[in-house]
Write an enzyme that holds these catalytic residues in place. Structure first.
Site, PDB file in Angstrom:
ATOM      1  CD1 TRP A 123       7.418   6.652  -2.131  1.00 60.21           C
ATOM      2  CD2 TRP A 123       7.042   6.979  -4.315  1.00 60.21           C
ATOM      3  NE1 TRP A 123       8.641   6.729  -2.763  1.00 60.21           N
ATOM      4  CE2 TRP A 123       8.436   6.930  -4.101  1.00 60.21           C
ATOM      5  CE3 TRP A 123       6.554   7.174  -5.613  1.00 60.21           C
ATOM      6  CZ2 TRP A 123       9.358   7.073  -5.152  1.00 60.21           C
ATOM      7  CZ3 TRP A 123       7.464   7.316  -6.650  1.00 60.21           C
ATOM      8  CH2 TRP A 123       8.848   7.266  -6.407  1.00 60.21           C
ATOM      9  CG  ASN A 144      -7.378  -2.304  -6.144  1.00 60.81           C
ATOM     10  OD1 ASN A 144      -6.402  -3.009  -5.911  1.00 60.81           O
ATOM     11  ND2 ASN A 144      -7.819  -1.394  -5.279  1.00 60.81           N
ATOM     12  CD  GLU A 186       1.115 -12.657  16.339  1.00 63.63           C
ATOM     13  OE1 GLU A 186       0.927 -11.472  16.693  1.00 63.63           O
ATOM     14  OE2 GLU A 186       0.666 -13.630  16.970  1.00 63.63           O
ATOM     15  CG  ASP A 238      -2.043   0.992   1.122  1.00 69.94           C
ATOM     16  OD1 ASP A 238      -2.321   1.481   0.002  1.00 69.94           O
ATOM     17  OD2 ASP A 238      -2.654   1.295   2.156  1.00 69.94           O
ATOM     18  CB  THR A 258     -12.310  -8.246  -6.248  1.00 71.11           C
ATOM     19  OG1 THR A 258     -12.483  -8.161  -4.814  1.00 71.11           O
ATOM     20  CG2 THR A 258     -11.780  -9.629  -6.588  1.00 71.11           C
ATOM     21  NE  ARG A 299      -8.773   0.288   4.820  1.00 73.93           N
ATOM     22  CZ  ARG A 299      -8.115   1.453   4.766  1.00 73.93           C
ATOM     23  NH1 ARG A 299      -8.139   2.277   5.793  1.00 73.93           N
ATOM     24  NH2 ARG A 299      -7.440   1.782   3.688  1.00 73.93           N
ATOM     25  CG  LEU A 300      -6.791  -8.147   7.842  1.00 76.63           C
ATOM     26  CD1 LEU A 300      -7.569  -9.335   8.382  1.00 76.63           C
ATOM     27  CD2 LEU A 300      -5.391  -8.580   7.431  1.00 76.63           C
TER      28      LEU A 300
END
Length: 257
Positions: free
Chosen positions: A23, A66, A201, A18, A64, A188-189
């Site tokens: 950037w 995106n 973890e 991410d 999916t 977030r996952l």
């Protein structure tokens, strides 16, 4: 009963790559420049994790969700992926890396599908390290597909268990991730490996993906090594005295109830 010793190095690390767009924006560049810069970092990251002893690395490159981005950005991402495959597959193959694809490729451009299939086939028998490319991947869709496959096979409901579901996921045959790292500072996952990450973890770094370096990798691995993975249980000291105070405390990212 004493718990098994935690390996000092995770077998499987999954990366949510991410921060490419941010950037680029921070440098006054178009978002596509950030995506291109991100691909330049991939080989170095793979090599570093391999040097540290990680057996499997999963890279979350395109979800999916995106597809909801502007068409010009999606088209650019497809071109960048095609260029990255052409540039990186041969060196990775020579390094003994096996490539796997997780996600649906049937909706991708036909030429890109052929590139992906050829890359997977070329590296199929390599055994130094496995790298999974999660592109057009969504965990909920993956689980739905697994359930649909099981239903289509006529499996009785009482014969369905966790092992069966896991065997129908894109990651069948791979160890679940021990550590999930997200760059760019978010927590977030984002619909990534929801089934497989049940006891992983988690580590978030503010570093944007194009700048994710060996130092960031070593920090993430050091964080993992400080965690106590209890999988919902308390860790006994092995002498019948119950868990020691230091190891009984809830750990960041663990199930410390």
């Amino acid at each position: 009963m004493a718990q098994p010793e935690q390996p000092s190095v995770p077998r499987h690390v999954a990366l949510i790559m991410d921060g490419n767009g941010r950037w680029a924006e921070a440098r006054g560049l178009p978002r596509t420049a950030g995506h291109r810069a991100g691909t330049e970092n991939i080989r170095s990251v793979i090599e570093t994790f391999g040097e540290r002893g990680v057996e499997c690395l999963t890279l979350y490159a395109f979800s999916t969700e995106n597809w909801g981005r502007p068409k010009w950005e999606v088209d650019s991402l497809m071109r960048i992926l095609a260029r990255t495959i052409r540039k990186e597959v041969r060196p990775l193959h020579e390094a003994g890396v096996r490539l796997r694809w997780i996600g649906r490729i049937d909706v991708l451009p036909a030429r890109l599908q052929r590139q992906i299939e050829d890359a997977v086939e070329l590296t199929r028998h390599n055994d130094k390290m496995t790298v999974c490319a999660a592109f057009n991947y969504g965990a909920r869709a993956e689980i739905v597909e697994a359930v649909q496959r099981i239903a289509s096979e006529g499996v009785p409901p009482d014969a369905i268990d966790e092992a069966l579901v896991a065997s129908r996921l894109y990651t069948a045959g791979l160890p679940d991730p021990d550590l999930i790292v997200r760059t760019g500072g978010e927590w977030r996952l984002s619909n990534f490996l929801l089934w497989q990450a049940a006891y992983a973890e988690y580590h978030s770094t503010p570093t944007y993906w194009p700048d994710f370096s060996k130092a960031d990798i070593d920090e993430a691995l050091a964080v993992y090594q400080r965690r106590v993975r209890k999988f919902g249980a308390l860790v006994d000291d092995g002498r019948g005295n119950g868990p020691t105070p230091a190891r009984a405390a809830a750990q960041p990212g663990g199930n410390g109830a």
